[in-house]
Enzyme design. Sequence first.
Site: not given
Length: 510
Positions: A260, A375, A369, A209, A211, A231, A298, A216
């Site tokens: 985003e 990313k 994470r 996708e 970025k 976030r 997303f 966010r």
Amino acid sequence: MLLRQLVDTSAAVTEVSGRLKKIGLLAECLRAMDGSERAIGARYLAGEIPQKTGIGYATAGEVERTTPPASEPVLSLVEVDRRLEDIAALKGPGSAGARKAQLGELLARATQPEQHFLARLAIGELRQGALDGIVVEAIAKASDKPAGEVRRAYMLAGDLGAVAAEALAGGDLARFGLVVFRPVLPMLAQTADDTAQALGELGGPTALEHKLDGFRVQLHKDGDVVRAYSRALNDVTDYVPEAIAAVKALPARRVILDGEAIVYGKTGRPLPFQDTMKRFGKNGHLLAAEMPLTLTAFDALLVDDDTLLAEPAQRRWDVLGQLAPTLSVPRLVTASADEAAAFYRDALARGHEGIMAKAPDSPYDAGIRGGQWLKIKKVHRLDLVVLAAEWGSGRRKGWLSNIHLGARSPDGWVMLGKTFKGMTDEMLRWQTTEFLAREVDRDGHIVYVRPEIVAEVAFNDVQRSSRYPGGFALRLARVVRYRDDKTADQADTIDAVRAIAIADGVLSEG
Ligand code: AMP
């Protein structure tokens, strides 16, 4: 359960090394608790208390020092909780003194190790980063539930005690469902160097996708009411009216989306991050007309009665695509390295900061994470000269750490920013010696050096800056290595920096 048993466990957990051993000790302690103690005990083991006691560092220390400890352990978990509840309820004039006195009464009933534990628990000093993650696993072990299930319940409930009580009572953790207007921690990404690495790590078909380099937002809708969360889970509804309107118009009664918010310029390219962020400043709403925000979604976590969080990503994207086709991020699912590389180049050509690579079969791991999102960001590199360095603090005390970086210009050196990132201990040692050997001046904690040492610096963007004389600053700069094969007159120039700014659309040509 006596507090003593929990304090002993806590000490043993600190002493043993190895995650599994720690989990085993914690699980054993959790198993020994009865129904009324589990919520309290699980929190204490993670270093948390539910109350806001209002007790400060100094008071806790003083009371601990001045209260003679009890000779025998008598305090139970339930009693400690009740007394902390009483302390938290104190309000108004004179409450500081009363708090101190009541803490004294509590500590007078505690043995010396218990006193030390309670004093730190009361001020939140026992909380450490990874501890709640280990307690989550211990709850899973003690209750014979899959760790993933317990972790998800914790992420959704945000309350370790409630999850422990439910799990250990053999209850159903699914009851900790997603609730509209209660934001969940966003899923986070790890880094991959390039598309080939990302495909290799995720294995098989991978979703790519754009970025988007914006803000966010998690959007929650119930009927006509829509709210947005940052976030860090702050309510940012007032900053993103365009996103609120877009979600309000969606043909579903209840929705939770992840996405985003970003500002596009007239040419359709995203504005630099620092410009999008102006919309989130004090008078950001006044800029709405000239800098409209666009919401790109997303992920979909909930649509009507369908809780999608634990569903494979592909299913969530399908639902999102049907619900909000015009809001959805461009996505390509591929296992081809060539296609992936082309997608990445195309994303950069459109002015995005990179791409995200995602595993199509992964659940939405709130707050994690993990390796399911990767990313891949564009990285620039320049060889810059060290102009000065600042003495470090904390773990870096005694070392010259934060370095000032400059580019060559016809009139000398132009400072572009500072960084203390990317340095190994060996580099810190080396640079401290080398910089001191070139010291020309000092100003407080800054040591100025002869501009002789060249550092290869990686960074993600050039930003406009009013702080630095060249008008530019580097964003997310880190040292890759020192170039002992280069002299300062071979370092990059301010023109090279300007060229990057122009290529990235931060500066217009001419
Ligand atoms: P970073 O802030 O560099 O760690 O990158 C992660 C952030 O990228 C997320 O928190 C999002 O704000 C942002 N982001 C932009 N586009 C996407 C996307 N397509 N999927 C997930 N996150 C994205």
